[in-house]
Design a protein around this motif. Structure first.
Motif, mmCIF file in Angstrom:
data_model
loop_
_atom_site.group_PDB
_atom_site.id
_atom_site.type_symbol
_atom_site.label_atom_id
_atom_site.label_comp_id
_atom_site.label_asym_id
_atom_site.label_seq_id
_atom_site.Cartn_x
_atom_site.Cartn_y
_atom_site.Cartn_z
ATOM 1 N N LEU A 162 -13.861 -5.739 54.240
ATOM 2 C CA LEU A 162 -12.630 -5.721 53.444
ATOM 3 C C LEU A 162 -12.853 -5.363 51.969
ATOM 4 O O LEU A 162 -13.717 -5.936 51.300
ATOM 5 N N LEU A 163 -12.047 -4.427 51.516
ATOM 6 C CA LEU A 163 -11.993 -4.112 50.088
ATOM 7 C C LEU A 163 -10.928 -5.007 49.448
ATOM 8 O O LEU A 163 -10.197 -5.706 50.153
ATOM 9 N N LYS A 164 -10.841 -4.936 48.129
ATOM 10 C CA LYS A 164 -10.025 -5.920 47.396
ATOM 11 C C LYS A 164 -8.574 -6.008 47.895
ATOM 12 O O LYS A 164 -8.071 -7.100 48.143
ATOM 13 N N ASP A 165 -7.919 -4.855 48.031
ATOM 14 C CA ASP A 165 -6.504 -4.900 48.437
ATOM 15 C C ASP A 165 -6.337 -5.512 49.828
ATOM 16 O O ASP A 165 -5.391 -6.261 50.099
ATOM 17 N N GLU A 166 -7.282 -5.158 50.696
ATOM 18 C CA GLU A 166 -7.220 -5.698 52.068
ATOM 19 C C GLU A 166 -7.460 -7.212 52.050
ATOM 20 O O GLU A 166 -6.803 -7.970 52.763
ATOM 21 N N ALA A 167 -8.411 -7.623 51.222
ATOM 22 C CA ALA A 167 -8.745 -9.048 51.136
ATOM 23 C C ALA A 167 -7.547 -9.840 50.603
ATOM 24 O O ALA A 167 -7.208 -10.912 51.117
ATOM 25 N N VAL A 168 -6.900 -9.294 49.589
ATOM 26 C CA VAL A 168 -5.745 -9.970 48.993
ATOM 27 C C VAL A 168 -4.622 -10.098 50.019
ATOM 28 O O VAL A 168 -4.005 -11.157 50.178
ATOM 29 N N SER A 169 -4.375 -9.018 50.734
ATOM 30 C CA SER A 169 -3.285 -9.042 51.698
ATOM 31 C C SER A 169 -3.581 -10.033 52.837
ATOM 32 O O SER A 169 -2.704 -10.814 53.254
ATOM 33 N N LEU A 170 -4.829 -10.054 53.310
ATOM 34 C CA LEU A 170 -5.184 -11.012 54.365
ATOM 35 C C LEU A 170 -5.105 -12.443 53.832
ATOM 36 O O LEU A 170 -4.596 -13.344 54.520
ATOM 37 N N ALA A 171 -5.573 -12.656 52.610
ATOM 38 C CA ALA A 171 -5.524 -14.004 52.028
ATOM 39 C C ALA A 171 -4.074 -14.499 51.954
ATOM 40 O O ALA A 171 -3.791 -15.669 52.238
ATOM 41 N N ARG A 172 -3.153 -13.597 51.613
ATOM 42 C CA ARG A 172 -1.724 -13.991 51.553
ATOM 43 C C ARG A 172 -1.247 -14.451 52.931
ATOM 44 O O ARG A 172 -0.547 -15.452 53.066
ATOM 45 N N SER A 173 -1.641 -13.713 53.943
ATOM 46 C CA SER A 173 -1.221 -14.101 55.302
ATOM 47 C C SER A 173 -1.831 -15.429 55.709
ATOM 48 O O SER A 173 -1.200 -16.217 56.427
ATOM 49 N N VAL A 174 -3.059 -15.674 55.266
ATOM 50 C CA VAL A 174 -3.713 -16.934 55.644
ATOM 51 C C VAL A 174 -2.995 -18.110 54.965
ATOM 52 O O VAL A 174 -2.769 -19.149 55.596
ATOM 53 N N VAL A 175 -2.611 -17.935 53.713
ATOM 54 C CA VAL A 175 -1.871 -18.996 53.020
ATOM 55 C C VAL A 175 -0.591 -19.314 53.797
ATOM 56 O O VAL A 175 -0.242 -20.476 54.020
ATOM 57 N N GLU A 176 0.071 -18.264 54.237
ATOM 58 C CA GLU A 176 1.319 -18.452 55.000
ATOM 59 C C GLU A 176 1.059 -19.194 56.310
ATOM 60 O O GLU A 176 1.745 -20.149 56.649
ATOM 61 N N ALA A 177 0.018 -18.751 57.016
ATOM 62 C CA ALA A 177 -0.286 -19.369 58.312
ATOM 63 C C ALA A 177 -0.716 -20.823 58.150
ATOM 64 O O ALA A 177 -0.435 -21.672 59.002
ATOM 65 N N ALA A 178 -1.409 -21.111 57.049
ATOM 66 C CA ALA A 178 -1.953 -22.466 56.854
ATOM 67 C C ALA A 178 -0.853 -23.498 56.605
ATOM 68 O O ALA A 178 -0.997 -24.663 56.980
ATOM 69 N N GLY A 179 0.240 -23.051 56.013
ATOM 70 C CA GLY A 179 1.344 -23.973 55.690
ATOM 71 C C GLY A 179 1.861 -24.666 56.946
ATOM 72 O O GLY A 179 2.251 -24.003 57.904
ATOM 73 N N GLY A 180 1.822 -25.995 56.946
ATOM 74 C CA GLY A 180 2.343 -26.764 58.084
ATOM 75 C C GLY A 180 1.491 -26.681 59.334
ATOM 76 O O GLY A 180 1.940 -27.069 60.418
ATOM 77 N N SER A 181 0.278 -26.185 59.198
ATOM 78 C CA SER A 181 -0.580 -26.048 60.393
ATOM 79 C C SER A 181 -1.206 -27.371 60.807
ATOM 80 O O SER A 181 -1.660 -27.524 61.942
ATOM 81 N N GLY A 182 -1.305 -28.299 59.858
ATOM 82 C CA GLY A 182 -1.923 -29.589 60.180
ATOM 83 C C GLY A 182 -3.437 -29.531 60.234
ATOM 84 O O GLY A 182 -4.079 -30.475 60.700
ATOM 85 N N VAL A 183 -4.008 -28.413 59.786
ATOM 86 C CA VAL A 183 -5.471 -28.324 59.759
ATOM 87 C C VAL A 183 -5.905 -27.835 58.374
ATOM 88 O O VAL A 183 -5.103 -27.293 57.621
ATOM 89 N N GLU A 184 -7.190 -28.055 58.078
ATOM 90 C CA GLU A 184 -7.741 -27.515 56.841
ATOM 91 C C GLU A 184 -8.163 -26.073 57.135
ATOM 92 O O GLU A 184 -8.640 -25.772 58.235
ATOM 93 N N VAL A 185 -7.959 -25.210 56.154
ATOM 94 C CA VAL A 185 -8.224 -23.784 56.378
ATOM 95 C C VAL A 185 -9.026 -23.247 55.202
ATOM 96 O O VAL A 185 -8.834 -23.675 54.060
ATOM 97 N N GLY A 186 -9.934 -22.299 55.483
ATOM 98 C CA GLY A 186 -10.685 -21.670 54.404
ATOM 99 C C GLY A 186 -11.025 -20.233 54.746
ATOM 100 O O GLY A 186 -11.016 -19.840 55.924
ATOM 101 N N VAL A 187 -11.293 -19.446 53.702
ATOM 102 C CA VAL A 187 -11.724 -18.059 53.928
ATOM 103 C C VAL A 187 -12.947 -17.767 53.059
ATOM 104 O O VAL A 187 -13.070 -18.265 51.944
ATOM 105 N N ALA A 188 -13.830 -16.929 53.606
ATOM 106 C CA ALA A 188 -15.061 -16.574 52.906
ATOM 107 C C ALA A 188 -15.125 -15.062 52.706
ATOM 108 O O ALA A 188 -15.587 -14.318 53.576
#
Ligand code: PEP
Length: 250
Positions: A14-40
């Motif tokens: 992933l390049l920067k724009d791709e990483a940013v876009s995926l990170a946004r989706s992960v934040v969305e998915a993590a909301g209300g998931s009931g689990v801890e989430v992280g990205v590297a």
């Protein structure tokens, strides 16, 4: 109660724009998931991803550190540096680093101690190769790696560690350990941790499984009593796959 922890290891992708876009989706998915989430993400994308994650609960994880704080180690990066960039966690001793970059139980141990000394939470990776499993050495390898990683690590730090059991034969191969295979090794790791730190500490340590985790197998793996999360490679690279993994409970 161990809160499940789902971590996406983006490896060298992933390049920067791709990483940013995926990170946004992960934040969305993590909301209300009931689990801890992280990205590297890769190091160069950490600042941009840190901005996206700011104010969210999603953890920012580095993929590696050197054990020294600074000095003549061209191409390396240290715990205070990744902390300065906003990381709270760091993956240590991934099998790809052991396989391609000469990491050993000893270097893993030094890196763990550096991470702890800077208040970072390490995700320490252990796991046997196919040859070791076929030679029935799985438990011996896991014991050596666990004891080696934890050598000289005190109880207060041990309580914070996350251990990822990643059978090397299951990483990036599409071959997943069966839930029973994962559970068998996780229970063994917890028993080792109980020997080292007592049952109370061992019961609180989260053990992730890693190796071709995908939406289709996450629920079954997570139904095992000693599987407390997943370290996810390939399937963490798209929102389509990582979203359902993060939201496996919902
Ligand atoms: C990993 O790299 O930690 C991993 C488990 O990869 P994959 O999910 O692609 O097998």
């Amino acid at each position: 109660m161990r809160v499940p922890f789902m971590a996406g290891n983006w490896k060298m992708n992933l390049l920067k724009d791709e990483a940013v876009s995926l990170a946004r989706s992960v934040v969305e998915a993590a909301g209300g998931s009931g689990v801890e989430v992280g990205v590297a993400p890769v190091f160069t994308c950490i600042p941009a991803v840190a901005e996206v994650l700011a104010g969210s609960e999603v953890r920012l994880i580095a993929q590696n550190i050197h054990w020294e704080d600074s000095g003549a180690f061209t191409g390396e990066i240290s715990a205070p540096m990744i902390k300065d960039a906003g990381c709270t966690h760091v993956i240590i001793g991934h099998s790809e680093r052991r396989q391609f970059f000469g990491e050993t139980d000893e270097t893993v141990n030094k890196k763990l101690k550096s991470a702890f000394s800077h208040g970072l939470i390490p995700i320490a990776c252990i796991g046997e190769t196919l040859g070791e499993r076929e030679a029935e050495k799985t438990f011996a390898v896991i014991e050596r790696q666990t004891r080696g990683a934890m050598a000289g690590v005190g109880e207060a730090d041990a309580r914070k560690i996350v251990i990822a059991y990643e059978p090397v034969w299951a990483i990036g191969t599409g071959k997943t350990a069966t839930p029973d295979q994962a559970q068998e090794v996780h229970a063994y790791i917890r028993k080792l941790l109980a020997e080292l730190y007592g049952a109370d500490v061992a019961e609180g340590i989260r053990l992730q499984y890693g190796g071709s985790v995908k939406p289709a197998n996450v629920k079954e793996l997570m139904s095992m009593p000693d599987v407390d999360g997943a370290l996810v490679g390939g399937a963490a690279l798209t929102a389509e796959n990582f979203g359902p993994i993060v939201r496996y409970k919902v």
